[in-house]
Scaffold this active site. Structure first.
Site, PDB file in Angstrom:
ATOM      1  N   ASP A 193       0.821  -1.207   0.000  1.00  0.00           N
ATOM      2  CA  ASP A 193       0.000   0.000   0.000  1.00  0.00           C
ATOM      3  C   ASP A 193       0.857   1.259   0.000  1.00  0.00           C
ATOM      4  O   ASP A 193       0.615   2.208  -0.772  1.00  0.00           O
ATOM      5  CB  ASP A 193      -0.923  -0.020   1.217  1.00  0.00           C
ATOM      6  CG  ASP A 193      -2.225   0.721   0.968  1.00  0.00           C
ATOM      7  OD1 ASP A 193      -2.499   1.038  -0.206  1.00  0.00           O
ATOM      8  OD2 ASP A 193      -2.977   0.974   1.925  1.00  0.00           O
ATOM      9  N   ASP A 264      -8.832  -2.360   2.768  1.00  0.00           N
ATOM     10  CA  ASP A 264      -8.629  -1.718   4.064  1.00  0.00           C
ATOM     11  C   ASP A 264      -9.696  -2.120   5.073  1.00  0.00           C
ATOM     12  O   ASP A 264      -9.563  -1.826   6.271  1.00  0.00           O
ATOM     13  CB  ASP A 264      -8.637  -0.197   3.902  1.00  0.00           C
ATOM     14  CG  ASP A 264      -7.576   0.280   2.929  1.00  0.00           C
ATOM     15  OD1 ASP A 264      -6.506  -0.362   2.875  1.00  0.00           O
ATOM     16  OD2 ASP A 264      -7.816   1.272   2.219  1.00  0.00           O
TER      17      ASP A 264
END
Length: 377
Positions: A193, A264
């Site tokens: 990420d 997420d």
């Protein structure tokens, strides 16, 4: 991606409810198999905690898969970045099909509850397509209707609903077996990420993560109309689609949207499911052995705090921190940069203080006793 402050608490509560109910639909889907195989079900014990579940549809992630998942995600991201125009229609159709199945799975318990008083639970045969109950047909029909409305309107609320269906389905069918695998997976995805949000622009002259997440796809109805030459007024007024790989939240002025990727939600959600399973396992083990819950130097109040609620609070604080950071820097933030430390570090600290760290690290659900049964989540 960015998180929205106003919905931070509701997302956290949704994770809590998802973790508590995600096993219920799995049990419902396999109700007929359990009725036919009662002897096998009665003989199952703690094997469901170490990955030997009787439900073959549940995928347990091992260490190798946890290490290679960020690499596979990176390859998929690059394919979408370089060849989006070529694969956007296929990707949109595949996403719509997956969202339909996931949302039907999400609606199934409600449909079973609604159809139970007025219809028998006998399955209806559809030839080579299989046999389905009335509840399964109803949930699938509602899901197809929702996806069709989303394709026609492209409304963000419908996209969020489909994205949440994908989240629930992933959390329900994927399992983390130990804290070791959890740390490997979340740490790898943290690096993934951070790299694609912060450093990809230095290599590809563009923020790869943001471009892929925000790029709309052509509507399949529009493409079909152009391919079949149906005329300018047939299927040409449908909007381009923002794919349900994320949740979007409009600002108070409606001028822009904040985004939160479903990864997420799903990845911390898998960790929450793991610690919830361990909480129930430990509670049952302590009640069976009638032993003290932990070392004598740990206060009783600390022992009463569950790993689940500790991790859940950490998720909310991490989401709130990501939101504040995005507002301060006025740029997209890798949410896992905040979610992973705020969930893993409190969990590791509490496990160490309670004396459970070594047990949770590998084979946390292995038990010498084969007669006790535990709640599976």
């Amino acid at each position: 991606g960015e998180g929205a402050v106003a919905v931070g608490m509701s997302l956290t509560r949704s994770l809590e409810l998802t973790c508590h109910i995600c096993f219920v639909p799995c049990r419902s889907l396999n109700m007929d198999f359990e009725n036919q195989d009662k002897e096998k079900d009665n003989s199952s014990t703690t094997g469901s905690f170490n990955g030997n579940s009787t439900n073959n549809s549940i995928q347990t992630i091992d260490s190798t898969q946890a290490l290679f998942l960020p690499i596979g995600a990176s390859v998929s991201l690059l394919v979408m970045f370089f060849f989006f125009d070529s694969v956007q229609v296929v990707f949109t159709i595949c996403t719509a099909v997956l969202a339909t199945i996931a949302f039907a799975f999400l609606l199934l318990p409600m449909c079973q509850y609604l159809t139970r008083p007025c219809s028998p639970q006998n399955k209806i045969s559809f030839g080579c397509c299989g046999r389905f109950t009335a509840a399964e047909l109803l949930s699938f029909s509602l899901s197809v209707m929702l996806v069709l409305i989303w394709v026609l309107t492209g409304h963000w609320l419908l996209m969020d609903a489909l994205a949440m269906g994908l989240c629930v389905a992933m959390i329900a069918f994927v399992r983390l077996p130990s804290l070791k695998v959890s740390c490997l997976l979340l740490s790898g995805l943290l690096i993934y990420d951070v790299f694609w949000v912060f450093f990809s622009a230095y290599i590809f002259n563009s923020n790869v993560m943001v471009k892929v997440a925000t790029q709309p796809a052509d509507n399949p109805l529009d493409v079909l109309s152009r391919k079949l030459h149906l005329g300018p007024n047939v299927g040409r007024d449908v909007p381009r689609l923002s794919l349900p790989g994320k949740l979007v939240f409009p600002s108070s002025t409606g001028s822009h949207f904040s985004m939160l990727g479903i990864g997420d939600i799903v990845m911390p959600g898998l960790l929450l499911c793991f610690v919830l399973r361990y909480d129930n396992y430990k509670k049952q083990a302590n009640s069976d052995s009638c032993s003290a819950p932990g070392p004598g130097n740990i206060s009783g109040r600390m022992q009463k705090v569950s790993y689940f609620h500790c991790t859940l609070i950490g998720y909310f604080v991490g989401l709130l921190t990501a939101t504040v950071a995005s507002r301060i820097h006025r740029a997209a933030q890798p949410a896992l940069l905040y979610l992973v430390p705020f969930t893993l570090l409190p969990l590791l600290t509490m496990a160490y203080l309670k004396g459970d760290l070594r047990r949770m690290w590998s084979e946390p659900f292995h038990s010498k006793s084969s007669s006790s049964r535990f709640l599976e989540v």
